[in-house]
Design an enzyme around this catalytic site. Structure first.
Site, mmCIF file in Angstrom:
data_model
loop_
_atom_site.group_PDB
_atom_site.id
_atom_site.type_symbol
_atom_site.label_atom_id
_atom_site.label_comp_id
_atom_site.label_asym_id
_atom_site.label_seq_id
_atom_site.Cartn_x
_atom_site.Cartn_y
_atom_site.Cartn_z
ATOM 1 N N LYS A 39 49.529 121.001 -3.443
ATOM 2 C CA LYS A 39 49.019 119.815 -2.748
ATOM 3 C C LYS A 39 49.882 118.633 -3.134
ATOM 4 O O LYS A 39 50.453 118.608 -4.237
ATOM 5 C CB LYS A 39 47.572 119.530 -3.165
ATOM 6 C CG LYS A 39 46.839 118.620 -2.212
ATOM 7 C CD LYS A 39 46.325 119.395 -1.015
ATOM 8 C CE LYS A 39 45.661 118.516 0.013
ATOM 9 N NZ LYS A 39 45.038 119.322 1.069
HETATM 10 P P1 NAD Z 1 42.019 112.228 8.933
HETATM 11 O O1 NAD Z 1 42.753 111.189 8.187
HETATM 12 O O2 NAD Z 1 42.504 112.681 10.262
HETATM 13 O O3 NAD Z 1 40.483 111.768 9.143
HETATM 14 C C1 NAD Z 1 39.677 111.355 8.092
HETATM 15 C C2 NAD Z 1 38.397 110.798 8.695
HETATM 16 O O4 NAD Z 1 37.511 110.423 7.632
HETATM 17 C C3 NAD Z 1 38.617 109.543 9.529
HETATM 18 O O5 NAD Z 1 37.737 109.558 10.638
HETATM 19 C C4 NAD Z 1 38.232 108.420 8.573
HETATM 20 O O6 NAD Z 1 37.831 107.243 9.238
HETATM 21 C C5 NAD Z 1 37.086 109.089 7.853
HETATM 22 N N1 NAD Z 1 36.745 108.456 6.581
HETATM 23 C C6 NAD Z 1 37.565 108.033 5.601
HETATM 24 N N2 NAD Z 1 36.865 107.459 4.624
HETATM 25 C C7 NAD Z 1 35.558 107.529 5.008
HETATM 26 C C8 NAD Z 1 34.336 107.117 4.441
HETATM 27 N N3 NAD Z 1 34.301 106.501 3.253
HETATM 28 N N4 NAD Z 1 33.191 107.361 5.110
HETATM 29 C C9 NAD Z 1 33.188 107.990 6.315
HETATM 30 N N5 NAD Z 1 34.318 108.401 6.889
HETATM 31 C C10 NAD Z 1 35.480 108.175 6.248
HETATM 32 O O7 NAD Z 1 41.875 113.458 7.922
HETATM 33 P P2 NAD Z 1 41.561 114.980 8.269
HETATM 34 O O8 NAD Z 1 42.852 115.682 8.383
HETATM 35 O O9 NAD Z 1 40.568 115.038 9.358
HETATM 36 O O10 NAD Z 1 40.907 115.464 6.900
HETATM 37 C C11 NAD Z 1 39.521 115.307 6.639
HETATM 38 C C12 NAD Z 1 39.135 116.207 5.481
HETATM 39 O O11 NAD Z 1 39.428 117.563 5.818
HETATM 40 C C13 NAD Z 1 39.873 115.930 4.173
HETATM 41 O O12 NAD Z 1 38.989 116.194 3.110
HETATM 42 C C14 NAD Z 1 40.984 116.956 4.188
HETATM 43 O O13 NAD Z 1 41.447 117.286 2.901
HETATM 44 C C15 NAD Z 1 40.270 118.139 4.831
HETATM 45 N N6 NAD Z 1 41.153 119.121 5.434
HETATM 46 C C16 NAD Z 1 42.027 118.770 6.428
HETATM 47 C C17 NAD Z 1 42.819 119.754 7.012
HETATM 48 C C18 NAD Z 1 43.735 119.452 8.178
HETATM 49 O O14 NAD Z 1 44.287 120.390 8.747
HETATM 50 N N7 NAD Z 1 43.903 118.215 8.570
HETATM 51 C C19 NAD Z 1 42.758 121.076 6.551
HETATM 52 C C20 NAD Z 1 41.856 121.391 5.537
HETATM 53 C C21 NAD Z 1 41.056 120.409 4.994
#
Ligand code: NAD
Length: 409
Positions: free
Chosen positions: A102
Site C-alpha cells: 500500500k
Molecule cells: P474516493 O476518494 O473515490 O471516495 C471516497 C468517498 O468518501 C467520497 O465520496 C468522499 O466524499 C467520502 N468521504 C471522505 N471522508 C468522509 C467522511 N468523513 N464522511 C463521509 N464520507 C467521506 O475513494 P474510493 O476509491 O471510493 O475508496 C473508498 C474506500 O474504499 C476506501 O476505504 C478505500 O480504501 C476502499 N477501497 C477502494 C478501492 C478502489 O478500487 N477504489 C478498492 C478497495 C477498497
C-alpha cells in the site's frame, strides 16, 4: 489502539484458531520493506511544497505485491502498514497471484491544482521507481487518486524503465486500462451483498440501504444495488449527507455529484450526518469511505442487520465484538471490496498479454471469483463456528503461510 494493532487483533484471532506458531505469526505480520520519502514540489505560486510519501511492501510470498495509492491528509505510516497487510490477506483470499502493499502521500488533494497534483505524483514516482514494477509491486487507485494519477505514474515510470503499462493498474481506458476496472470494487460489493441477502433469505427489493461515501466505491455499489431494485435511503460523503425514506434516485444523484462535487443539498432529500446515517433504521449499512467509522461509541446504536465493509478497515475490534453479540452480520473488507484488486489483476494480465478482454468477460470472471470466495468463506465460517471475518483471515493466512513454507527460507 493504532489501526495496525486493531488489524493485528483480527489476524491473531484467526492465527489462534489455526494454531500458528509465534515465529510464523511474526514472519507473516512484519512488512518486508517500508519506504518513507520526501516529496517536494514547486507550488503554482513559486513556493516549495513538501509532503511525506509512503510505500509499505508487506508480503511477497505469493507473487508481486499489489495495493492502492492513497492521497489524503490523514495518511500516516501506521495506516499504510495496516492497509498493506490487509492487501496481503485480500489477494490470498480471492486467490490471485499477488502479495500485498500500500502507498500514500499525506496531502489534501483539494488544496492542490491539477498541475501540482501531477508534479506531486511524478515526484513520488521519482522517489520509489526502483522499488515498484510489474514483477515487484504494482500500485492502483485508492482514496484521492484516480485513472489520471495512474496514467502519470505509468508515464513517469517509463522514463526510467521503458514502456511497461503493467507497472500500475486502474489506468484510463485510452491508455492500457481495463474495461470494468472503475466499477469493479463497487460491483464486487454489490455481488457479495446480493449473495449475503440470498443466504439470509432477504429480498433485495424489500431491503433498505444506507451508504457512507459516494466516491468510486460507494457510487458504483449504490448504482449496482439500485439497478437490482434496492432502496437506498441515505448517503453521506465529505460534503454532507442526504436522506429520502422512499429511496434516492441513484442515477440522478450520480449526475448531481458529477456536477456539484458532493451529495449535499440533492433535491427531494433532507440532510443527514454521518452519526445519524450509521445508526439509522436500515437493513443494510455499507461504509464505503474511511477507516474506523464504526467504533465503541456508535456500535451499540447501529440498527442494521447486515454490514458490508466496502471501505478498508471501517470497524474497530470493539465494535466488531458488539455486532457479533447482537447477531449483526459483518461481511469483512478483505472479501467485500476485493473486486477492485481482482479486476486490477485482469488489467495486469491483459497488459502482459497485449490482449484486450471485453466488459462481458471482465464482469463474468469477477462475478465468479467473488461468489466462489464468498462461498468458501461462508462454508469455513459454518464449519468452524467463526465469524465471516475470522473465516476470511483463516483462508488468507493459510494460503500465505503455505506459500511461505513451500518457498522455503
Ligand atoms: P474516493 O476518494 O473515490 O471516495 C471516497 C468517498 O468518501 C467520497 O465520496 C468522499 O466524499 C467520502 N468521504 C471522505 N471522508 C468522509 C467522511 N468523513 N464522511 C463521509 N464520507 C467521506 O475513494 P474510493 O476509491 O471510493 O475508496 C473508498 C474506500 O474504499 C476506501 O476505504 C478505500 O480504501 C476502499 N477501497 C477502494 C478501492 C478502489 O478500487 N477504489 C478498492 C478497495 C477498497
Amino acid at each position: 489502539m493504532s489501526s495496525f494493532d486493531a488489524a493485528r487483533l483480527y489476524f491473531e484471532h484467526a492465527a489462534e484458531h489455526m494454531g500458528l506458531s509465534q515465529n510464523m505469526r511474526t514472519l507473516l505480520l512484519t512488512p518486508e520493506r517500508t519506504l518513507k520519502v520526501q516529496v517536494a514540489i514547486e507550488r503554482d505560486n513559486g513556493e516549495i511544497g513538501t509532503f511525506i510519501g509512503y510505500r509499505v511492501q508487506h508480503n511477497s510470498a505469493r507473487g508481486p505485491m499489489k495495493g492502492g495509492l492513497r492521497f489524503h491528509h490523514e495518511v500516516d505510516a501506521d495506516e499504510v502498514l495496516t492497509l498493506a497487510s490487509l492487501m496481503t490477506w485480500k489477494t490470498a483470499l480471492v486467490n490471485i497471484p499477488y502479495g500485498g502493499a500500500k502507498g500514500g502521500v499525506t496531502v489534501n488533494v483539494h488544496n492542490l491544482s491539477h498541475g501540482e497534483l501531477e508534479r506531486l505524483t511524478r515526484k513520488f514516482v521519482d522517489e520509489i521507481h526502483d522499488f515498484i514494477g510489474p514483477d515487484k509491486d504494482i500500485p492502483a487507485p485508492d482514496m484521492g487518486t484516480d485513472a489520471q494519477v495512474m496514467a502519470w505514474i505509468m508515464n513517469q515510470y517509463s522514463k526510467f524503465h521503458g514502456f511497461n503499462p503493467a507497472c500500475v493498474t486502474g489506468k484510463p481506458l485510452e491508455l492500457h486500462g481495463a474495461d470494468g476496472r472503475k466499477e469493479a470494487t463497487g460491483r464486487g460489493v454489490g455481488i457479495c451483498t446480493l449473495e449475503v441477502l440470498r443466504r439470509k433469505k432477504m429480498d433485495v427489493k424489500e431491503t433498505t440501504f444506507a451508504i457512507q461515501g459516494f466516491g468510486n466505491v460507494g457510487s458504483h455499489a449504490a448504482r449496482f444495488l439500485h439497478d437490482h431494485g434496492a432502496k437506498i435511503v441515505g448517503v453521506t460523503d465529505a460534503s454532507g449527507g442526504v436522506w429520502n425514506s422512499d429511496g434516492l434516485d441513484i442515477p440522478v444523484l450520480q449526475e448531481y455529484v458529477e456536477q456539484e462535487g458532493g451529495v449535499a443539498a440533492f433535491e427531494g432529500t433532507h440532510p443527514v450526518d454521518n452519526d445519524e446515517l450509521l445508526t439509522s433504521e436500515v437493513d443494510v449499512l455499507i461504509p464505503a469511505a474511511i477507516g474506523g467509522v464504526l467504533n465503541v461509541e456508535n456500535a451499540p446504536h447501529v440498527q442494521a442487520k447486515v454490514i458490508i465493509e466496502a471501505a478498508n478497515n471501517p470497524t474497530v475490534p470493539e465494535a466488531d465484538e458488539s455486532f457479533a453479540k447482537r447477531d449483526i452480520l459483518v461481511l469483512p473488507d478483505i472479501l467485500a471490496n476485493a473486486g477492485g484488486v481482482t479486476v486490477s489483476y485482469f488489467e495486469w494480465v491483459q497488459n502482459r498479454q497485449h490482449f484486450r478482454w471485453d466488459l462481458e468477460r471482465v464482469r463474468k470472471e469477477l462475478d465468479r471469483i467473488m461468489v466462489e470466495s464468498l462461498n468458501k468463506v461462508w462454508d469455513i465460517a459454518e464449519e468452524k463456528g467463526v465469524s465471516l471475518r475470522t473465516a476470511s483471515y483463516i483462508i488468507g493466512l493459510g494460503r500465505v503461510g503455505r506459500a511461505t513454507v513451500l518457498g522455503g527460507m
